[in-house]
Write an enzyme that holds these catalytic residues in place. Structure first.
Site, PDB file in Angstrom:
ATOM      1  N   ASP B  73       2.410   4.967  -1.012  1.00 57.83           N
ATOM      2  CA  ASP B  73       2.379   4.199   0.230  1.00 57.83           C
ATOM      3  C   ASP B  73       3.582   3.267   0.254  1.00 57.83           C
ATOM      4  O   ASP B  73       4.119   2.902  -0.777  1.00 57.83           O
ATOM      5  CB  ASP B  73       1.112   3.331   0.275  1.00 57.83           C
ATOM      6  N   LYS B  93       4.556   4.217   7.013  1.00 61.64           N
ATOM      7  CA  LYS B  93       3.350   3.889   7.768  1.00 61.64           C
ATOM      8  C   LYS B  93       3.566   2.619   8.576  1.00 61.64           C
ATOM      9  O   LYS B  93       2.693   1.778   8.708  1.00 61.64           O
ATOM     10  CB  LYS B  93       2.169   3.704   6.817  1.00 61.64           C
ATOM     11  N   MET B 204      -6.543  -8.412   5.312  1.00 62.42           N
ATOM     12  CA  MET B 204      -6.027  -8.138   6.664  1.00 62.42           C
ATOM     13  C   MET B 204      -6.604  -9.115   7.685  1.00 62.42           C
ATOM     14  O   MET B 204      -7.155  -8.720   8.708  1.00 62.42           O
ATOM     15  CB  MET B 204      -6.370  -6.696   7.081  1.00 62.42           C
TER      16      MET B 204
END
Lengths: 582, 294
Positions: B73, B93, B204
């Site tokens: 990632d 991403k 988040m």
């Protein structure tokens, strides 16, 4: 007349005493579970004990063991009780025949209330006892109620204090629930009303006692004796007492516990001027003395170097320890598999001068250490004699190796290493801050002037689920994860379990013994559906790992059928069924 | 001890062919087809919070010594990616490209597996804690590959530790909860209720802190409850910002937030705080890791 305000008398209490039964003769009737507890109590108080019990299956292995271990102070009379047993001095059973007359006189008394048909008036002294009682205490621990009552009546007439187990009215005294830490004894009495509550209160008190209080008392005992020897006169009595109280008040328990020959000498040196040195002052003085010593040693060794033609390296190695900076690192060892150590943890293990490790860390991990390794002692099986009778609220707790004591021991090892300037790694299972008491250790070391670094580790609270193919979060199945212990202080079930949320995964630690309660509480009180998956993971990441599938309603059943044992975690929530294949 | 990560997985391997059989349920198909061609292997590995020193031995060995290709990632730190010796692919991403980035990752993985390669799918933190590892695991299972999963240090756990915040602490916190601060359409669907003995970690969450704090207050979280924000956990520029529920919005604004970061809420935030200044301020750098980069 004006009455001064005094505290009112509140009748109905027991008189709590510390009975000095040392060298006195105690007769215990019975050899079972209750008798075993009694035997431990009186042996710990240094009594001489006669146990009367037929040498068959009635005589428990524990009693037999204690009798064997204390052959000098115990005797077994291997038969049923006879009245003459209460008039026979300790040990004479071995050598003299019991006069049949003496026993028959007394056994003629009818059961169960012997006093009504007594042939001997209570004022009339018994021949056997004119020379004073030969038995100082009688403890009956048998199921035979008529015989118990007979023994009780007999004791009344012989004026021997007696305790008949399970029959409160026939007791001159009750046993307390006690906590013992060396010379410290704490006794809790509910006057025979609530033995189990007495146990709980006693545990609560024990949990809240300062660390190492038993050791502190031992050391203070030695210090007092030394002081008395140093300043014996009655004229210095008040000064002695005042000074001693100030030492006890100004020093913390943990510090008192560390007193030894050298530090006591320094503390005592303050008495002359009525000064109480603080713990830190004493440590400083010891360090001074040591560095002077080291200095001398260094000079000496240099002399030897010159004289003995040694290499220079010898002198250098000799004084390096004093110059090294101590370093303390709390390292998470992960769930067990050495492959799950972090690179940093592995490197620190190699670099450390001293590794102090939790007990359950596998040898493959420990083997990475190149320096000295110390491993936590085993938690000794605590001898528990739990009795539900009102006269028997006695529970003996061996405090020698409880988890708190182990923790103290590990802390002490670390401190010792740090004071020697070592790099110390405190290796902890899993992650130091996830149910690992790591933060408590940081506070402890901070108090002693050492700041700890912390290296995280993989906590089995999280990785157990992964190991069993359960994603703790998964889109559509779980967006929250709660990690909780099942038990809080005192072994109670935690009341902080979360209410049902279809998107929540709950990881429960230490739940094996509470599976039934957890399952019921979550379904009844917290709205969790009966069919929500519950995965039990035992020994995660170890060779003997086992994962068992259940639902919330069958959790307890599966735990029981599969005989799941700690360490196990439960993972409860819909995420449990995402990847696992039936 | 056997190293389970260096030996081939013991579980049966499955072929895509088996899945095409029309007569069998997917559960039955799995045990059918033994591999006839060279067969790839896949490991789903957690890379931890960022510091290469916090990689597990298993992860380190897999990316330096075992893999033919590493698919990572974008969030995996540069320092860790620098350790990779074999072929490396980093998914793009960025906002707007998440779906296509993931798609490309899957395609490359599938391709490599079909070529019989050893594939490492390297994910930030832990694969199964907000890492969507479960979805990838299912994807590979559908392809006929049972992935080996290697746990990593989740920043939700390591972050607090590195800022000297114990998620559990005797007498203060007996449980902790990890959740996201962002639900669908930028809301948090189910704010966990306030439990005094719990530490809550929000991932988040910081880009919508103001709304989140309102949600917290509505859910009964006390205004003076300590909170901490750990930015860039385990990196050299890690920073911890301490405040309370009431003051955190203002404090973070003044401190100028630098993502990524996590929000920790609960009394345990202050368990190890050394002095009053620390209770409402900044700690620069990681106090716990002093030698992370040698």
């Amino acid at each position: 007349m004006v009455r001064s305000s005094i505290d009112p008398i509140r009748p109905g209490a027991s008189l709590i005493l510390a009975w000095q039964i040392k060298q006195k003769h105690v007769v215990i009737i019975g050899g079972g579970f209750v008798a075993a507890g009694r035997l431990v109590n009186v042996l710990e108080a240094d009594a001489k004990v006669t146990v009367i019990c037929p040498d068959n299956e009635e005589l428990s292995e524990t009693v037999r063991q204690h009798l064997e271990d204390h052959s000098q102070t115990t005797r077994l009379v291997p038969r049923e009780f006879q009245d003459s047993d209460l008039t026979t001095p300790f040990g004479e059973h071995m050598f003299t025949k019991v006069s049949p007359d003496a026993s028959s006189t007394l056994t003629q008394e009818g059961y169960p209330t012997a006093t009504t048909t007594t042939t001997l008036s209570q004022d009339e002294p018994l021949d056997d006892v004119v020379s004073g009682p030969v038995v100082d205490m009688v403890l009956s621990a048998i199921d035979d109620i008529p015989l118990s009552t007979h023994i009780y009546n007999l004791c009344k007439r012989l004026r021997i204090p007696v305790n008949i187990a399970d029959v409160p009215p026939q007791c001159d005294f009750y046993f307390c629930s006690t906590h013992r830490d060396q010379s410290l004894q704490v006794a809790v009495s509910t006057s025979g009303k609530g033995p189990k509550l007495a146990n709980l209160v006693r545990r609560h008190i024990a949990d809240h006692l300062p660390n190492r209080v038993g050791e502190a008392i031992e050391q203070v005992g030695i210090l007092r004796a030394k002081l008395r020897k140093m300043a014996p006169g009655p004229e210095v009595g008040p000064k002695r007492m005042g000074w001693m109280s100030r030492v006890c008040e100004q020093w913390r328990m943990e510090d008192l516990a560390t007193l030894e020959e050298k530090s006591m000498e320094i503390v005592l040196s303050g008495f002359k001027d009525n000064v109480v040195f603080s713990y830190d002052q004493v440590q400083a003085k010891i360090a001074d003395a040591e560095s002077t010593e080291a200095e001398t040693e260094k000079i000496e060794s240099k002399v030897t170097t010159a004289a003995g033609d040694l290499t220079a390296e010898h002198t250098i190695t000799k004084d390096t320890p004093a110059q090294k900076t101590p370093r303390l690192v709390l390292v998470g060892a992960g769930p067990g598999d050495p492959e799950l150590l972090t690179l940093k943890a592995a490197r620190l293990l190699e670099e450390a001068d001293l590794v102090v490790a939790d007990r359950l860390i596998p040898m493959e991990v420990i083997d990475l250490a190149k320096g000295e390794v110390r491993i936590a002692p085993k938690k000794r099986t605590v001898l528990t004699v739990e009795q539900e009778s009102s006269t028997a609220d006695q529970e003996t707790l061996s405090t020698a190796t409880t988890s708190d004591n182990i923790q103290d021991q590990l802390n002490e090892w670390c401190l010792q290493g740090l004071r020697e300037g070592k790099t110390v790694v405190r290796l902890k299972q899993g992650d130091p801050f996830i149910f690992g008491r790591g933060a408590e250790e940081i506070l402890f070391f901070r108090e002693h002037g050492f700041d700890a670094e912390v290296v995280p580790g993989i906590s089995s609270a999280l990785s157990a689920a992964l190991s069993a193919n359960v994603p703790l979060t998964h889109r559509g199945s779980s967006n929250q994860v709660v990690i909780t212990t099942a038990q809080v202080k005192g072994g109670r079930l935690s009341d902080n379990f979360p209410v049902y949320d279809a998107q929540k995964t709950v990881v429960v630690l230490m739940g094996v013994g509470k599976a039934k309660e957890i399952s019921e509480m979550m379904q009844t009180d917290l709205g969790w559906p009966a069919n929500v998956p519950a995965v039990i993971i035992e020994n995660a990441h170890c060779a003997n790992e086992r994962a068992m599938d259940a639902t919330l309603s069958t959790l307890a059943q599966v735990v029981e059928e599969q005989k799941a044992v700690p360490p196990s975690v439960f993972v409860i929530g819909w995420a449990g069924s995402v990847l696992r294949q039936a | 001890m056997n190293n389970p990560y260096d030996s081939p997985p013991a579980s049966p391997r499955y072929t895509a062919l088996g899945l095409n059989s029309p007569t069998l349920s997917s559960a039955q198909q799995i045990h059918l087809q033994p591999p006839s061609t060279p067969f790839g292997e896949i490991k789903l590995i957690g890379a931890g919070p960022g510091d290469p020193d916090l990689l597990t031995m298993a992860a380190y060995k897999a990316i330096t010594n075992w893999a033919d290709i590493v698919l990572a990632d974008k969030l995996v730190s540069k320092e860790i990616l620098a350790l990779v010796k074999c072929k490396l692919f980093v998914a793009n991403k960025d906002k707007g490209c998440q779906a296509s980035g993931q798609q490309e990752l899957f395609e490359r993985a599938t391709q490599a597996l079909k070529e019989g390669k050893k594939v490492v799918r390297l994910k930030q933190g832990d694969p199964f804690i907000f890492g969507r590892g479960g979805e990838e695991f299912l994807f590979f299972r559908r392809l006929g590959y049972e992935a080996t999963i290697v746990p990593g240090l989740s920043s939700s756990i390591a972050g607090p530790l590195l800022a000297q915040i114990p998620l559990t602490h005797r007498g203060i916190a007996s449980q902790f909860l990890v959740c996201t601060g962002t639900g669908k359409l930028d809301t948090i669907p189910d704010m966990p209720t306030y439990v005094a003995y719990r530490t809550t970690v929000f991932l988040m969450a910081l880009h919508r802190l103001e709304d989140l704090v309102q949600d917290l207050i509505r859910a009964g979280y006390p205004l003076d409850l300590p909170v901490a924000i750990v930015e860039r956990a385990s990196a050299k520029d890690q920073r911890c910002i301490r405040a309370t529920v009431e003051t955190v919005v203002k404090t973070l604004k003044e401190a100028k937030y630098r993502p990524p970061g996590i929000l920790i809420v609960g009394w345990a935030c202050d368990a190890l705080a050394q002095n009053p200044e620390q209770l409402g301020g900044l700690t620069e750098g990681s106090s716990a890791i002093t030698d992370s980069q040698e």
